[in-house]
Design an enzyme around this catalytic site. Structure first.
Site, mmCIF file in Angstrom:
data_model
loop_
_atom_site.group_PDB
_atom_site.id
_atom_site.type_symbol
_atom_site.label_atom_id
_atom_site.label_comp_id
_atom_site.label_asym_id
_atom_site.label_seq_id
_atom_site.Cartn_x
_atom_site.Cartn_y
_atom_site.Cartn_z
ATOM 1 N N LYS B 99 0.877 -1.166 0.000
ATOM 2 C CA LYS B 99 0.000 0.000 0.000
ATOM 3 C C LYS B 99 0.916 1.218 0.000
ATOM 4 O O LYS B 99 1.665 1.453 0.950
ATOM 5 C CB LYS B 99 -0.907 0.003 1.227
ATOM 6 C CG LYS B 99 -1.878 1.170 1.178
ATOM 7 C CD LYS B 99 -2.836 1.187 2.350
ATOM 8 C CE LYS B 99 -3.594 2.503 2.324
ATOM 9 N NZ LYS B 99 -3.939 2.968 3.659
ATOM 10 N N GLY B 160 -8.291 9.102 9.510
ATOM 11 C CA GLY B 160 -8.576 9.136 10.950
ATOM 12 C C GLY B 160 -9.630 10.144 11.361
ATOM 13 O O GLY B 160 -9.911 10.306 12.538
ATOM 14 N N ALA B 186 -9.758 5.847 4.014
ATOM 15 C CA ALA B 186 -9.643 7.008 4.909
ATOM 16 C C ALA B 186 -10.927 7.810 5.022
ATOM 17 O O ALA B 186 -11.600 8.081 4.039
ATOM 18 C CB ALA B 186 -8.517 7.944 4.476
ATOM 19 N N GLY B 187 -11.230 8.145 6.257
ATOM 20 C CA GLY B 187 -12.365 9.014 6.541
ATOM 21 C C GLY B 187 -13.641 8.285 6.910
ATOM 22 O O GLY B 187 -14.560 8.885 7.463
ATOM 23 N N ASN B 208 -9.981 1.554 9.403
ATOM 24 C CA ASN B 208 -9.124 1.219 10.534
ATOM 25 C C ASN B 208 -9.583 1.910 11.822
ATOM 26 O O ASN B 208 -10.105 1.279 12.733
ATOM 27 C CB ASN B 208 -7.667 1.565 10.225
ATOM 28 C CG ASN B 208 -6.728 1.223 11.380
ATOM 29 O OD1 ASN B 208 -6.962 0.293 12.128
ATOM 30 N ND2 ASN B 208 -5.688 1.981 11.561
ATOM 31 N N THR B 209 -9.439 3.250 11.857
ATOM 32 C CA THR B 209 -9.724 3.987 13.097
ATOM 33 C C THR B 209 -11.103 3.670 13.666
ATOM 34 O O THR B 209 -11.251 3.426 14.866
ATOM 35 C CB THR B 209 -9.620 5.505 12.835
ATOM 36 O OG1 THR B 209 -8.327 5.783 12.326
ATOM 37 C CG2 THR B 209 -9.835 6.303 14.111
#
Lengths: 374, 260
Positions: B99, B160, B186-187, B208-209
């Site tokens: 990645k 994040g 992301a986001g 992830n987050t």
């Protein structure tokens, strides 16, 4: 252009007045805002904001978790030398203190490293006093070269250097530099640093600029609390941070919160900073900046450190020795200051884990070293 | 019910939910959440793992046949550094998947489009399977496709931030134009965001987050799995068109029927 130009636009006494005249209503207004600006930071560190500390803490906790997750980074300091040609009224290594001076040899450095590695550390902070003949750039470079293969991440806290010296050290594998202004009050600074190269306020003030220009990965900022009013000093630190972030946008930043600790030839704090004050300040920084690393050393007490990881702190040290050779070579030599939290690394690890956080030992790769400069 | 698979390079995925390894409260929690999410591709930051140590806590907890590791180059600032990091990962983790994350700005971790394109070109030549993390920039996506990446990973919002799909207009163009799978990265902060991205036609999402930082990462992993599946099924089933106004009860053109 450097931070000095920004710094000179502000006046200490005016700032002090502004911070102390903040009202509860001002605080409530700021706490409703989604984005906290530098002006708002003044409000959040004011005495008027103290009753709102729980609200600030809750918000700081949530922001920190979002950005850093449930993790706490660990690092350990290693003092290489207590030789120093400066007089600093608050420091155990001050030139006028009649202590025995010691600079670690290669063999001694490696012995200390062996001890530190057994504790599990992978991020190390090298500390020296300022003695250019014995612990100048070449000594520091040599020390980094000597230990580089054993650590993923090497930081230093030494005398301010020139840009080209930083470039040399970065090529050797230096990741971060911590350089605290001690106080942004120029006259008070002079009083506490009457002799030696450190008495040059302006050179120290522009050190982060030289680091930024050299392309360092991380810069650590801070003021030594006790020399002057912590609120005004913290505003200047935040101003410094915001200036640097805009100017050197590829660099990461961290803030530390050193409070004066007892040591030989000790100085009583001029302005006391209470535990509540420190919590208020930690939270105010987090509300101002979601991404800045906030670091807490073993200067603070067990209870304070246990709770601090929920307040916005993202990295801590443990089992620190503040004397050269303190881990294994010469444990009894004189320390720079007494630490407060004396628990072992293992105990700190358990404390962090029991609170639902993961301990992060490694968050950098030594193989990334040198790449940026080649 | 259509539950189609996703193919990227030589791998076929049943799950369209990709996950990450950062920010969890422990390696155990991370493993449990990933297993519960049924994710088959998990990104791991090279800088966080000790490649020289076989008993590295994170790697040990991911040593499961169902979980494919996707090393990421987080921390690098230039194309040159990224290529070096990818080669390091290939050697140590025995995978040519990478990645590609080049974010010179440590504050918002926003990707550098110029360095990313340069690195992607180089890495494709070196036979890597390159998954580039990028802005939701339709032109950049086409440029990356031209150099041979097998998918693109545009962001929905800053990493994040949990803000959801803030780049909607651009993601729609990317999805419309892309010849390679589009993975929204992301986001994404809630299962509803993930479902929305899938309904738009994204081929997968990376989360992830939102899982790691939730009060219950295992349940959140399951929630994301279900949301991604629901969104995909809805996309395949074709959503009913959105009507801005009700159909008029007295049509203006019905007289034409009488004339004919």
């Amino acid at each position: 252009m450097s931070f000095k130009n920004t710094f000179e636009k502000y006046d200490w006494d005016t700032l002090e007045k502004e911070i102390y005249k903040v009202t509860a209503k001002d605080v409530e207004k700021v706490l409703l805002k989604e984005k906290i600006k530098l002006e708002d930071f003044k409000t959040l560190i004011s005495p008027a904001a103290k009753p709102y500390i729980e609200q600030m803490a809750q918000r700081s906790n949530a922001i920190t978790k979002k950005r850093f997750g449930n993790t706490i980074q660990m690092y350990i300091p290693m003092y290489l030398s207590n030789e120093c040609q400066n007089i600093c009224t608050y420091c155990g290594f001050s030139m006028d203190n009649g202590i025995r001076r010691k600079t670690l040899s290669d063999a001694e450095i490696l012995k200390e490293v062996e001890h530190i590695k057994k504790l599990g550390y992978d991020h190390i902070l090298l500390v020296t006093g300022e003695a250019n003949k014995t612990v100048g750039v070449s000594y520091i470079k040599h020390a980094i070269d000597l230990i580089r293969s054993q650590f993923s991440n090497i930081s230093i806290e030494v005398q301010p250097l020139d840009q080209e010296d930083y470039e040399t050290l970065i090529t050797s594998g230096l990741y971060a530099v911590l350089v605290y202004q001690e106080t942004y009050h120029k006259a008070t600074y002079k009083t506490h640093h009457p002799k030696g190269r450190k008495s040059n306020f302006d050179y120290r003030l522009d050190t982060p600029d030289r680091l930024g220009k050299a392309g360092i990965h991380k810069i650590g900022l801070g003021a030594l609390f006790g020399l002057e009013d912590w609120r005004v000093d913290s505003f200047y630190t935040a101003l410094h941070l915001k200036y640097l972030q805009k100017t050197y946008w590829k660099t990461k930043y961290s803030i530390s919160f050193p409070r004066l600790r007892p040591h030989q030839g000790g100085l009583a704090p001029k302005v006391e900073m209470t535990d509540t004050d420190l919590v208020q300040l930690i939270c105010a920084y987090r509300l101002l900046d979601e991404d800045v690393e906030l670091s807490l050393s073993t200067r603070e007490s067990e209870i304070f450190r246990n709770h601090s990881i929920h307040l916005g702190i993202t990295s801590i040290s443990a089992e620190s020795k503040t004397n050269p050779g303190g881990y294994s070579v010469e444990p009894e030599s004189l320390e720079q200051f007494e630490i407060s939290d004396e628990r072992t690394t293992e105990q700190i690890k358990h404390m962090i884990q029991s609170q639902g956080y993961e301990v992060v030992w490694k968050d950098w790769s030594k193989s990334y070293v040198n790449l940026s400069s080649t | 019910m259509t539950t189609d698979t996703l193919k990227i390079a030589d791998k076929t995925f049943k799950s369209r939910l990709f996950t990450g390894t950062g920010k969890f409260s422990s390696a155990n929690k991370m493993r449990e959440a990933i297993i519960a999410s049924e994710s088959e591709l998990v990104t791991v930051a090279l800088k966080r793992v000790d490649l020289e140590n076989e008993s590295d806590d994170m790697l040990v907890h991911l040593s499961d046949n169902q979980i494919n590791l996707l090393p990421n180059t987080s921390g690098v600032r230039t194309a040159k550094e990224a290529v070096f990091a990818a080669e390091l990962a290939r050697e140590a983790l025995q995978t040519n998947w990478v990645k590609l994350e080049i974010h010179p700005d440590p504050k918002y971790l926003l990707p550098d489009p110029i360095e990313t394109l340069k690195a992607a070109e180089e890495l494709v030549k070196l036979e890597f399977v390159v998954m580039p993390y990028i802005h939701a920039d339709p032109v950049l996506c086409k440029r990356l496709e031209d150099v041979g990446v097998p998918c693109v990973m545009p962001l929905g919002a800053p990493i994040g931030s949990n803000k959801g799909i803030k780049t909607l207009e651009f993601l729609e163009i990317i999805i419309e134009q892309s010849n390679v799978p589009v993975i929204v990265d992301a986001g994404i902060g809630a299962p509803s965001h993930a479902a929305f991205a899938m309904e738009l036609g994204a081929d997968a999402v990376l989360v992830n987050t939102a899982i790691a930082v939730s009060q219950n990462p295992v349940d959140m992993g399951i929630a994301f799995k279900m949301a991604v599946e629901a969104g995909r099924i809805a996309y395949n089933a074709k959503l009913a068109p959105i009507k801005n106004q009700a159909e008029a009860s007295s049509p203006l053109t019905s007289f034409l029927n009488d004339l004919n």
